[in-house]
Scaffold this motif. Sequence first.
Motif, PDB file in Angstrom:
ATOM      1  N   PRO A 251       5.272  37.825   0.410  1.00 39.69           N
ATOM      2  CA  PRO A 251       4.167  38.874   0.206  1.00 39.69           C
ATOM      3  C   PRO A 251       4.630  40.329   0.393  1.00 39.69           C
ATOM      4  CG  PRO A 251       3.659  37.040   1.685  1.00 39.69           C
ATOM      5  CD  PRO A 251       4.917  36.967   1.695  1.00 39.69           C
ATOM      6  N   GLY A 252       3.879  41.127  -0.368  1.00 42.48           N
ATOM      7  CA  GLY A 252       4.193  42.648  -0.100  1.00 42.48           C
ATOM      8  C   GLY A 252       4.204  43.371  -1.488  1.00 42.48           C
ATOM      9  N   PRO A 253       4.801  44.475  -1.487  1.00 41.67           N
ATOM     10  CA  PRO A 253       4.733  45.134  -2.917  1.00 41.67           C
ATOM     11  C   PRO A 253       5.405  44.526  -4.178  1.00 41.67           C
ATOM     12  CG  PRO A 253       5.400  46.730  -0.615  1.00 41.67           C
ATOM     13  CD  PRO A 253       5.551  45.277  -0.378  1.00 41.67           C
ATOM     14  N   TYR A 254       4.970  44.455  -5.180  1.00 35.34           N
ATOM     15  CA  TYR A 254       5.253  43.810  -6.321  1.00 35.34           C
ATOM     16  C   TYR A 254       5.866  44.512  -7.414  1.00 35.34           C
ATOM     17  CZ  TYR A 254       0.193  44.509  -7.103  1.00 35.34           C
ATOM     18  OH  TYR A 254      -0.667  45.070  -7.422  1.00 35.34           O
ATOM     19  N   THR A 255       5.827  45.634  -7.540  1.00 31.71           N
ATOM     20  CA  THR A 255       6.220  46.351  -8.605  1.00 31.71           C
ATOM     21  C   THR A 255       7.564  46.148  -9.129  1.00 31.71           C
ATOM     22  OG1 THR A 255       4.824  48.177  -8.217  1.00 31.71           O
ATOM     23  CG2 THR A 255       6.562  48.584  -9.961  1.00 31.71           C
ATOM     24  N   GLU A 256       8.332  46.194  -7.858  1.00 33.54           N
ATOM     25  CA  GLU A 256       9.879  45.824  -8.306  1.00 33.54           C
ATOM     26  C   GLU A 256      10.135  44.327  -8.448  1.00 33.54           C
ATOM     27  OE1 GLU A 256      14.152  46.120  -6.099  1.00 33.54           O
ATOM     28  OE2 GLU A 256      12.368  46.249  -4.795  1.00 33.54           O
ATOM     29  N   PHE A 257       9.035  43.482  -8.072  1.00 37.99           N
ATOM     30  CA  PHE A 257       9.311  41.989  -8.350  1.00 37.99           C
ATOM     31  C   PHE A 257       8.907  41.844  -9.865  1.00 37.99           C
ATOM     32  CE2 PHE A 257       6.569  38.390  -9.490  1.00 37.99           C
ATOM     33  CZ  PHE A 257       7.400  37.259  -9.220  1.00 37.99           C
ATOM     34  N   LEU A 258       7.814  42.345 -10.464  1.00 34.81           N
ATOM     35  CA  LEU A 258       7.709  42.140 -11.898  1.00 34.81           C
ATOM     36  C   LEU A 258       8.699  42.612 -12.812  1.00 34.81           C
ATOM     37  CD1 LEU A 258       3.722  43.527 -11.890  1.00 34.81           C
ATOM     38  CD2 LEU A 258       4.585  41.011 -12.041  1.00 34.81           C
ATOM     39  N   LYS A 259       9.202  43.707 -12.561  1.00 32.96           N
ATOM     40  CA  LYS A 259      10.547  44.093 -13.195  1.00 32.96           C
ATOM     41  C   LYS A 259      11.717  43.053 -12.955  1.00 32.96           C
ATOM     42  CE  LYS A 259      13.558  47.887 -14.446  1.00 32.96           C
ATOM     43  NZ  LYS A 259      14.731  47.282 -14.354  1.00 32.96           N
ATOM     44  N   GLU A 260      11.952  42.778 -11.747  1.00 36.92           N
ATOM     45  CA  GLU A 260      13.295  41.807 -11.679  1.00 36.92           C
ATOM     46  C   GLU A 260      13.108  40.518 -12.229  1.00 36.92           C
ATOM     47  OE1 GLU A 260      15.513  43.696  -7.680  1.00 36.92           O
ATOM     48  OE2 GLU A 260      14.207  41.956  -7.270  1.00 36.92           O
ATOM     49  N   PHE A 261      11.613  39.948 -12.200  1.00 39.11           N
ATOM     50  CA  PHE A 261      11.612  38.870 -12.614  1.00 39.11           C
ATOM     51  C   PHE A 261      11.275  38.676 -14.117  1.00 39.11           C
ATOM     52  CE2 PHE A 261       8.833  34.982 -13.559  1.00 39.11           C
ATOM     53  CZ  PHE A 261       9.514  33.933 -12.744  1.00 39.11           C
TER      54      PHE A 261
ATOM     55  N   SER B 197      14.554  37.070 -19.111  1.00 33.75           N
ATOM     56  CA  SER B 197      15.175  37.386 -20.263  1.00 33.75           C
ATOM     57  C   SER B 197      16.654  37.013 -20.211  1.00 33.75           C
ATOM     58  CB  SER B 197      15.181  39.075 -20.221  1.00 33.75           C
ATOM     59  OG  SER B 197      15.837  39.494 -21.230  1.00 33.75           O
ATOM     60  N   ASP B 198      17.156  37.036 -19.076  1.00 36.11           N
ATOM     61  CA  ASP B 198      18.575  36.576 -19.009  1.00 36.11           C
ATOM     62  C   ASP B 198      18.828  35.131 -18.837  1.00 36.11           C
ATOM     63  OD1 ASP B 198      19.576  39.276 -18.885  1.00 36.11           O
ATOM     64  OD2 ASP B 198      19.564  39.169 -16.574  1.00 36.11           O
ATOM     65  N   LEU B 199      17.719  34.397 -18.311  1.00 35.20           N
ATOM     66  CA  LEU B 199      17.830  32.971 -18.341  1.00 35.20           C
ATOM     67  C   LEU B 199      17.708  32.295 -19.866  1.00 35.20           C
ATOM     68  CD1 LEU B 199      17.834  30.283 -16.760  1.00 35.20           C
ATOM     69  CD2 LEU B 199      15.409  30.840 -16.420  1.00 35.20           C
ATOM     70  N   LEU B 200      16.579  32.836 -20.687  1.00 28.75           N
ATOM     71  CA  LEU B 200      16.060  32.262 -21.909  1.00 28.75           C
ATOM     72  C   LEU B 200      16.941  32.402 -22.761  1.00 28.75           C
ATOM     73  CD1 LEU B 200      12.022  32.768 -21.628  1.00 28.75           C
ATOM     74  CD2 LEU B 200      13.473  31.076 -20.707  1.00 28.75           C
ATOM     75  N   VAL B 201      17.866  33.459 -22.941  1.00 30.46           N
ATOM     76  CA  VAL B 201      18.973  33.404 -23.875  1.00 30.46           C
ATOM     77  C   VAL B 201      20.018  32.451 -23.602  1.00 30.46           C
ATOM     78  CG1 VAL B 201      18.071  35.816 -24.375  1.00 30.46           C
ATOM     79  CG2 VAL B 201      20.081  35.560 -22.912  1.00 30.46           C
ATOM     80  N   THR B 202      20.080  31.995 -22.450  1.00 33.40           N
ATOM     81  CA  THR B 202      21.436  31.063 -22.116  1.00 33.40           C
ATOM     82  C   THR B 202      20.911  29.639 -22.185  1.00 33.40           C
ATOM     83  OG1 THR B 202      21.193  31.432 -19.843  1.00 33.40           O
ATOM     84  CG2 THR B 202      22.570  32.973 -21.138  1.00 33.40           C
ATOM     85  N   VAL B 203      19.650  29.357 -21.911  1.00 36.07           N
ATOM     86  CA  VAL B 203      19.252  27.935 -21.864  1.00 36.07           C
ATOM     87  C   VAL B 203      18.049  27.556 -22.704  1.00 36.07           C
ATOM     88  CG1 VAL B 203      20.058  27.746 -19.638  1.00 36.07           C
ATOM     89  CG2 VAL B 203      17.668  28.314 -19.900  1.00 36.07           C
ATOM     90  N   ASP B 204      17.884  26.348 -23.377  1.00 36.05           N
ATOM     91  CA  ASP B 204      16.686  26.191 -24.119  1.00 36.05           C
ATOM     92  C   ASP B 204      15.893  25.263 -23.249  1.00 36.05           C
ATOM     93  OD1 ASP B 204      18.510  23.932 -24.062  1.00 36.05           O
ATOM     94  OD2 ASP B 204      17.909  23.128 -25.956  1.00 36.05           O
TER      95      ASP B 204
ATOM     96  N   LYS C   8      12.194  41.978 -23.959  1.00 41.24           N
ATOM     97  CA  LYS C   8      12.123  42.593 -22.709  1.00 41.24           C
ATOM     98  C   LYS C   8      11.644  44.062 -22.750  1.00 41.24           C
ATOM     99  CE  LYS C   8      15.489  43.607 -18.914  1.00 41.24           C
ATOM    100  NZ  LYS C   8      16.882  43.669 -18.660  1.00 41.24           N
ATOM    101  N   ILE C   9      12.182  44.789 -23.340  1.00 40.44           N
ATOM    102  CA  ILE C   9      11.693  46.125 -23.434  1.00 40.44           C
ATOM    103  C   ILE C   9      10.105  46.393 -23.649  1.00 40.44           C
ATOM    104  CG2 ILE C   9      11.781  48.387 -24.587  1.00 40.44           C
ATOM    105  CD1 ILE C   9      14.801  47.691 -25.119  1.00 40.44           C
ATOM    106  N   HIS C  10       9.742  45.645 -24.520  1.00 43.20           N
ATOM    107  CA  HIS C  10       8.242  45.707 -24.822  1.00 43.20           C
ATOM    108  C   HIS C  10       7.309  45.143 -23.653  1.00 43.20           C
ATOM    109  CE1 HIS C  10       8.707  47.113 -28.646  1.00 43.20           C
ATOM    110  NE2 HIS C  10       9.103  45.923 -29.487  1.00 43.20           N
ATOM    111  N   CYS C  11       7.834  44.246 -22.862  1.00 40.70           N
ATOM    112  CA  CYS C  11       7.284  43.553 -21.973  1.00 40.70           C
ATOM    113  C   CYS C  11       7.216  44.498 -20.943  1.00 40.70           C
ATOM    114  CB  CYS C  11       7.851  42.349 -21.568  1.00 40.70           C
ATOM    115  SG  CYS C  11       7.296  41.472 -19.872  1.00 40.70           S
ATOM    116  N   VAL C  12       8.402  45.137 -20.383  1.00 41.47           N
ATOM    117  CA  VAL C  12       8.219  46.168 -19.380  1.00 41.47           C
ATOM    118  C   VAL C  12       7.350  47.339 -19.589  1.00 41.47           C
ATOM    119  CG1 VAL C  12       9.667  47.555 -18.071  1.00 41.47           C
ATOM    120  CG2 VAL C  12      10.541  45.527 -18.593  1.00 41.47           C
ATOM    121  N   LYS C  13       7.350  47.903 -20.774  1.00 36.26           N
ATOM    122  CA  LYS C  13       6.605  48.901 -21.040  1.00 36.26           C
ATOM    123  C   LYS C  13       5.030  48.578 -20.991  1.00 36.26           C
ATOM    124  CE  LYS C  13       9.402  51.462 -24.354  1.00 36.26           C
ATOM    125  NZ  LYS C  13       9.525  51.976 -25.649  1.00 36.26           N
ATOM    126  N   ALA C  14       4.860  47.269 -21.381  1.00 42.62           N
ATOM    127  CA  ALA C  14       3.312  46.745 -21.064  1.00 42.62           C
ATOM    128  C   ALA C  14       2.936  46.815 -19.711  1.00 42.62           C
ATOM    129  CB  ALA C  14       3.090  45.657 -21.822  1.00 42.62           C
TER     130      ALA C  14
END
Length: 391
Positions: free
Chosen positions: A256-266, A271-278, A375-381
Amino acid sequence: MMTRIAVGACFTVSEIYKKLYAFFWMFVAAEAWFSEGRTNLIQHHIETKPGVVTDASDWGLGAVLSQGVEGVDRPVLSPQFCSNRLNAKDTCAVKPIKTVSVPRIVRSKYKYKYNVGSRKNIIVIKPEKFKVNEQKQFLKFGLINIRSLAPKAVIVNEMITDNSFDLLCLTETWLKPNDYFGLNESTPPNYCYKHEPRQTGRGGGVATIYSDILNVTQKTGYRFNSFEILLLNVTLSDMQKKSNVSLALATVYRPPGPYTEFLKEFADFLSDLLVTVDKALIMGDFNIHVDNANDTLGLAFTDLINSFGVKQNVTGPTHRFNHTLDLIISHGIDLTAIDIVPQSDDITDHFLVSCMLRITDQSINHLYLYSALNKIHCVKALNNIHLENSV
């Protein structure tokens, strides 16, 4: 009147015991032949012919007593039944002798060889079957925030066996980097584990206990400031070494705690995971109230996972305060039998969540690839959403 008989007569020793007959050697050489024959009987295997009725052991020690069974003397020694190692002189000496056979003591000239005294003592050991069940139709997954594994290791062990889990994901193990006792105690036979402890401070830690029918390797290099993760590659192969299913499995704990960084890191992680596995499965305690339609973090997180095309499968409370905190997120696979089972407060304040994955080509038939632009569109949103710094 006592009758004197010779060794060549066909009387039994039991009749001699009844004092009906006296016994003597007809000539001195006969006694010597008998002693030599007896020695050979002791040292060599007695070979009986098929169909011969006898209560004697196949491996025996020739005795000079008659064997009486239900009033009938059953001879086991005669020239046609004796060992082929005996010569004519030996068989002549033992021809009239009826014996009882007992298990022999094996005396081998090879000191360091193993010898078996009786074939009847051999235990048939069935060869171990190949562990992978070619007919296995499902993999069963479990998830629970255990809140300190060490004192609950036996409970976790029974939880795995009672529910027939192929994999169980644990969050908040509270184990130190070199603390293996709790993991060993919680892992049933024919299971293994992977653990990612919190490197500094108290609490935290994520682990996965899995059946050894699975080929599991850990993917390293995934470290984030806002959440803990254990990422594995899981493969189930059939007896022909053909892969039935292969997927990435992530066990996640977000404190629990601040989550702004979590949303960006997740978002970076997805983004990295889904381009390497199906095919991917993400299970963990996110400490996000996705059940609350008015929760800012819950709304932002739901928008995030929807933008990547992944599915959150858990509905209903997973915590005693009736919030949905423990989530199962899937990509490229269809899960069934989602189940939530409350636990005793003595174990944990979270509930046990489980699901099943059917192992067929039809249930694993999607492929999602996302470019960096997604990824860029998601982070901007997400940046346009007013985020608070508390749950």
